[in-house]
Structures are given as C-alpha cells and as structure tokens.
Scaffold this motif. Sequence first.
Motif, short mmCIF file in Angstrom:
data_model
loop_
_atom_site.label_atom_id
_atom_site.label_comp_id
_atom_site.label_asym_id
_atom_site.label_seq_id
_atom_site.Cartn_x
_atom_site.Cartn_y
_atom_site.Cartn_z
N TYR A 29 0.86 -1.08 0.01
CA TYR A 29 0.02 -0.17 -0.02
C TYR A 29 0.81 1.37 -0.07
N GLY A 30 0.61 2.08 -0.96
CA GLY A 30 1.13 3.43 -0.90
C GLY A 30 0.64 4.31 -0.04
N GLU A 31 1.39 5.58 0.28
CA GLU A 31 0.88 6.55 1.07
C GLU A 31 -0.76 7.01 0.79
N GLU A 32 -1.12 6.98 -0.34
CA GLU A 32 -2.53 7.53 -0.87
C GLU A 32 -3.55 6.15 -0.79
N GLY A 33 -2.99 5.18 -0.14
CA GLY A 33 -3.86 4.04 0.12
C GLY A 33 -4.07 2.93 -1.12
N ASP A 34 -3.32 3.39 -2.19
CA ASP A 34 -3.24 2.55 -3.37
C ASP A 34 -2.66 1.32 -3.07
N ALA A 35 -3.37 0.11 -3.71
CA ALA A 35 -2.63 -1.16 -3.50
C ALA A 35 -1.64 -1.37 -4.77
N LEU A 36 -0.53 -1.85 -4.81
CA LEU A 36 0.19 -2.20 -5.62
C LEU A 36 0.55 -3.75 -5.48
N ARG A 66 -7.61 -1.27 -10.71
CA ARG A 66 -7.22 -0.61 -11.86
C ARG A 66 -5.68 -1.36 -12.41
N LEU A 67 -5.02 -1.77 -11.57
CA LEU A 67 -3.87 -2.27 -11.83
C LEU A 67 -4.06 -3.69 -12.74
N VAL A 68 -5.06 -4.35 -12.35
CA VAL A 68 -5.30 -5.64 -13.02
C VAL A 68 -5.97 -5.31 -14.01
N GLU A 69 -6.89 -4.34 -14.39
CA GLU A 69 -7.29 -3.80 -15.56
C GLU A 69 -6.21 -3.64 -16.64
N GLU A 78 -8.95 -11.58 -22.66
CA GLU A 78 -10.15 -11.39 -23.23
C GLU A 78 -11.40 -11.04 -22.24
N PHE A 79 -11.40 -11.73 -21.22
CA PHE A 79 -12.56 -11.61 -20.30
C PHE A 79 -12.03 -11.29 -18.95
N LEU A 80 -12.45 -10.12 -18.40
CA LEU A 80 -11.96 -9.88 -17.05
C LEU A 80 -13.16 -9.68 -16.13
N PHE A 81 -13.28 -10.28 -15.11
CA PHE A 81 -13.98 -10.03 -13.94
C PHE A 81 -13.49 -9.69 -12.51
N GLN A 82 -13.97 -8.65 -11.93
CA GLN A 82 -13.55 -8.23 -10.89
C GLN A 82 -14.51 -7.82 -9.93
N GLY A 83 -14.40 -7.80 -8.61
CA GLY A 83 -15.05 -7.75 -7.55
C GLY A 83 -16.14 -8.75 -7.57
#
Length: 174
Positions: A29-36, A66-69, A78-83
Amino acid sequence: MNPLLTRARLIRLAAFDVDGVLSDGRLYYGEEGDALKAFGTLDGHGLKLLAATGVHLAIITARSSRLVEQRARNLGVEFLFQGVEDKASVLEKLLGEMGLEGREAAYMGDDVVDLPVMRRCGLAITVPEAPALVKRHAHFVTQAKGGRGAVREACELIMWAQGTLDGALAPYLR
C-alpha cells in the motif's frame, strides 16, 4: 494416456485468479492507500503464448483494481471479471455465452474461495503455497510459486497437452 494431459487437452478457456496466482499474493500500500501488486513477466508471456494457440483467457478475481485491468489489457486477456464474490456463477455464465462445457475450462486459484470454481472446471490448478484443502481438489499443483512462473507453467502444460507448445516456442529457437 495420462489423466492430467487428457484433461488439459480439452481446455478452450483458461481462467485465473490474481492475488497468489498472477501475483505473489502480497499487497503493498502506497501512502495514498493505493494497493500495488507485482506481476511476473514469465507469467505474462505464458498467457500471450497460450492465447495465440486459440485458448480463451479470463481473469476472475474477488478484488477490484485498476492495476489488474491494465495488466489484463496489456496481455490481451479477453474476459476480465473483478469484484466477484461467486466465481463459479461467473464461470457458468461465461461458459454458457461461449457454448462450452465445464470440462473445457481450466481455473487456477490459490485459496478456499476458489474451490467452487475449481471444482466446476475440467482442469483445476493451484500453487505450492495453497492450503492443503485446495491442493487436494486440484488436478495439478505447479512447481513454481504464485507470481513467480506458476501461470507460465500452467499455460505450458495446456499447450504441451494440446500439441502446441513446440510451435509456440519455435520462433525463439531460430
């Protein structure tokens, strides 16, 4: 004939979890809360090689990022399903839309939340770090760790069983 290769020969859709499979499972996790996350290039090239043989690729993951996207787009997945909470239902819907049966799908997961979808597939794959229960329900446990070549190993297994591995690697041997 080897039962594992018989299963792998039928695969037309290969789906993958992200954390612990395409990445090593650690979240930074970055300081802005973004997961890397860190993704392995060997795995990425394996996915590209497998897709080039005509096997469809999907990512089905419980987290959204967004990283996974971006990674999926870069690799031509071809197919991406998140959450996704119910991965098996997503797989069922995808199989229906594609006109495929469960035996024609592979899923690679690493934890108990992946068991329902792994058990629905003709080829269930996991990593060495997976809990014992997950390993017991997998048809294949990779030698390489998640995020460190495990996906590449799974892709090459499918290509080898389908007789496409040598052709996929031939351009690099000239």
